[in-house]
Design an enzyme around this catalytic site. Sequence first.
Site, PDB file in Angstrom:
ATOM      1  N   ASP A 172       2.125   0.830  10.167  1.00  0.00           N
ATOM      2  CA  ASP A 172       0.747   1.231  10.435  1.00  0.00           C
ATOM      3  C   ASP A 172      -0.119   0.539   9.380  1.00  0.00           C
ATOM      4  OD1 ASP A 172      -1.760   2.483  10.553  1.00  0.00           O
ATOM      5  OD2 ASP A 172      -0.896   4.381  11.235  1.00  0.00           O
ATOM      6  N   LYS A 197     -10.969   2.731  13.092  1.00  0.00           N
ATOM      7  CA  LYS A 197     -11.313   2.667  11.676  1.00  0.00           C
ATOM      8  C   LYS A 197     -11.919   1.306  11.318  1.00  0.00           C
ATOM      9  CE  LYS A 197      -9.439   6.804  11.403  1.00  0.00           C
ATOM     10  NZ  LYS A 197      -8.721   7.010  12.668  1.00  0.00           N
TER      11      LYS A 197
END
Length: 382
Positions: A172, A197
């Site tokens: 990730d 994000k």
Amino acid sequence: MERLHPESTVVHIGVGQDSQYGAVSTPIFQTVTYQHPGEELGRYDYSRTENPTRTPLAEGLATLEGGAGASLFSSGMAAITALFHLLKSGDHVILTNDLYGGTYRVLVDVFDHFGLTYTFVDTRDVRAVENAIRPESRLLFVETPSNPLLMISDLAALRRLTDEHDMWFAVDNTFMTALRQRPMDFGADFVVYSVTKYLSGHNDVLAGALVSRDAELAQRVAELANATGGVLAPFDAWLVMRGIKTLAVRLDRQEQNARRLASFLVEHPAVAQVYYPALDGHPGAQRHRQQSSGPGAMISFQLKNPARYTHLMNDLNLVLPAVSLGGTESLITHPYSETHREFPEPMRRALGIVPGLMRFSAGLENIDDLVADFDQALKGTI
């Protein structure tokens, strides 16, 4: 043409791909289905499968990561769910122990019922990871830096381990993006993102991505996305493309702000500890420099008076209390009671996710204003 620098790649994602009109910006193909002659289907037949707004974004992210293909999802958790759907009942997953609470929740509350088993490990310790491997272990899932304690794991060493045991290796990379860290350069099979994000960067769209290193894996993920349906909508794909073009300049400024603020927090009498990979005292600083080109813009810090964390959040004026990260606005959250509340309390405390631990996402504001805001708010915690 030689491979472009990532700063150039993100600017040109989706640019110049309109063969009909020559539009510089990829158009929004806000359509579900596509007309075709007779029984002969064209490349696009249904937007759950593929959409000409989503396609250039997926291709651009695959290029950016050095992968063979990417699939785009309606959220980062949808992308992680697709990754776990590649596994079968009885498979075992090893994960970074202080990872995002949503990843913990989907394993424990959903995939546990379908026969997946899992072990949370301090992936900084390669020996501990090796000791956790079982004959049925199929996937190692790593966050580095981790969320929220910004722990650093050795990507190259973990790749060697997964090679030895015939496991997939997934990273990730939400905190870093490919502009700071390219896990596939270290052998990762998958790179997963909450595109919500930094990649999107404006706190206005939910999106996720799963990039695969080889074409066979990319095709399997694409088939899963089509079958399960949690794909990214055309307008949302366009918003991400618009946002990602400024990723390089945003991240440069955010990282600059984070460096300055971390130095300020280290010296502040209300702060007991600061977690940030650029600090010399960070235990993973050297490793992070070896596998990344920058520390990123996420900081965590521990208040000396944990009970006063709500006063800090309430007294901040410029910094917003909110649970996301990576956007243009600076945000702060309290992982113990918010992003990681899914973890059992003994697990949280054992990891160091305790009351008074704050996670800060640096935005684009003037650094003097950010420092002044923290200075006045921290006084109320002493």
